[in-house]
Design an enzyme around this catalytic site. Structure first.
Site, short mmCIF file in Angstrom:
data_model
loop_
_atom_site.label_atom_id
_atom_site.label_comp_id
_atom_site.label_asym_id
_atom_site.label_seq_id
_atom_site.Cartn_x
_atom_site.Cartn_y
_atom_site.Cartn_z
N ARG A 3 8.81 29.38 -23.53
CA ARG A 3 9.11 28.37 -24.50
C ARG A 3 9.66 27.12 -24.01
O ARG A 3 9.13 26.09 -24.24
CB ARG A 3 10.26 29.12 -25.49
CG ARG A 3 10.69 27.96 -26.66
CD ARG A 3 11.56 28.52 -27.76
NE ARG A 3 12.71 29.33 -26.84
CZ ARG A 3 13.19 30.56 -27.25
NH1 ARG A 3 12.27 31.15 -27.95
NH2 ARG A 3 14.16 30.96 -26.77
N GLY A 52 8.99 36.88 -33.08
CA GLY A 52 8.87 35.35 -32.42
C GLY A 52 10.14 35.01 -31.92
O GLY A 52 11.12 35.38 -32.01
N CYS A 53 10.03 33.64 -31.59
CA CYS A 53 11.13 32.86 -31.18
C CYS A 53 12.15 32.99 -32.27
O CYS A 53 11.68 32.55 -33.46
CB CYS A 53 10.82 31.48 -31.06
SG CYS A 53 12.12 30.20 -30.65
N PHE A 54 13.34 33.19 -31.94
CA PHE A 54 14.47 33.21 -32.90
C PHE A 54 14.90 31.88 -33.50
O PHE A 54 15.41 31.73 -34.58
CB PHE A 54 15.64 34.16 -32.61
CG PHE A 54 16.30 33.62 -31.15
CD1 PHE A 54 16.21 32.47 -30.78
CD2 PHE A 54 16.93 34.79 -30.41
CE1 PHE A 54 16.85 32.15 -29.19
CE2 PHE A 54 17.41 34.62 -29.14
CZ PHE A 54 17.40 33.24 -28.67
#
Length: 219
Positions: A3, A52-54
């Protein structure tokens, strides 16, 4: 994890408007089945979901009516390894996840799951979500009681039976303790709306929520 590196490389493209919005959810024109009802009960409840990305998951559910608080964190591994750098090694079995505090009188657990599957992420991706790869980005539900496990099991079966996504759902039901992430991850989307990663991948998740579930959307 990819990320932070990705955010840096996307910065110029995002600023020039080159990157198209990604909904974060699998495209589907089929209607979603109605989830099972939750037993009546007083007081707030808790749901723990990974997709996925929090940052984006938290951002979506902060805009859902009946949700009083969302916390970003890690679920599925040990307390000792529940920190960003260690989880990033993809050796801890944690999933980036969110803990949702909600009022079942306003929104049920089943309808939280409907939003989770339809607007918050792509449940057909295995061990990753959009540009992020690794088990920490897996799609997983962590039921907090037998009733939640039953509702989630029935709903996944109904979605698969209806062929809503055209391919099998990768979401697994798991167990694990939720550990809050570092403070700088909390409310990241609200505090950094112009971050390149947020602009490239997560703003569209909230837009998708607004478009698909106006009855549950709050500004």
């Amino acid at each position: 994890m990819t990320r932070i590196v990705l955010a840096a490389t996307l910065g110029l493209a995002a600023s020039l408007g080159v990157i198209s919005a990604c909904s974060g959810a699998a495209a589907s024109t089929r209607p979603f089945p109605e989830p099972a009802a939750e037993a009546a009960g007083a007081g707030g409840k808790v749901a723990v979901l990974a997709g996925g990305c929090f940052w984006g998951m938290e951002g979506v559910f902060e805009h859902v009516k009946g949700v009083s608080h969302v916390t970003a964190g890690y679920t599925g591994g040990t307390r000792a390894q529940a920190d960003y750098q260690t989880v990033s090694t993809e050796t801890t079995n944690h999933a980036e996840s969110i803990r949702i505090e909600y009022d079942p009188a306003v929104i049920s657990y089943g309808h939280l799951l409907e939003i989770y599957f339809a607007a918050a992420h792509d449940p057909t991706q295995v061990n990753g979500q959009n540009p992020d790869e690794g088990r920490s980005y897996r799609s997983a539900i962590f039921p907090q009681n037998p009733e939640q496990r039953a509702i989630a099991t029935q709903y996944i079966a109904a979605l698969n039976q209806a062929h809503v996504f055209g391919k099998p759902i990768a979401t697994k039901l798991e167990t694990g303790t939720f550990y809050p992430a570092e403070e700088y991850h909390q409310q990241f989307m609200r505090r950094h709306p112009d971050h390149p990663y947020i602009r490239a991948w997560d703003n569209a998740r909230v837009a998708n929520l607004h478009a698909r579930f106006p009855q549950y959307y709050k500004a």
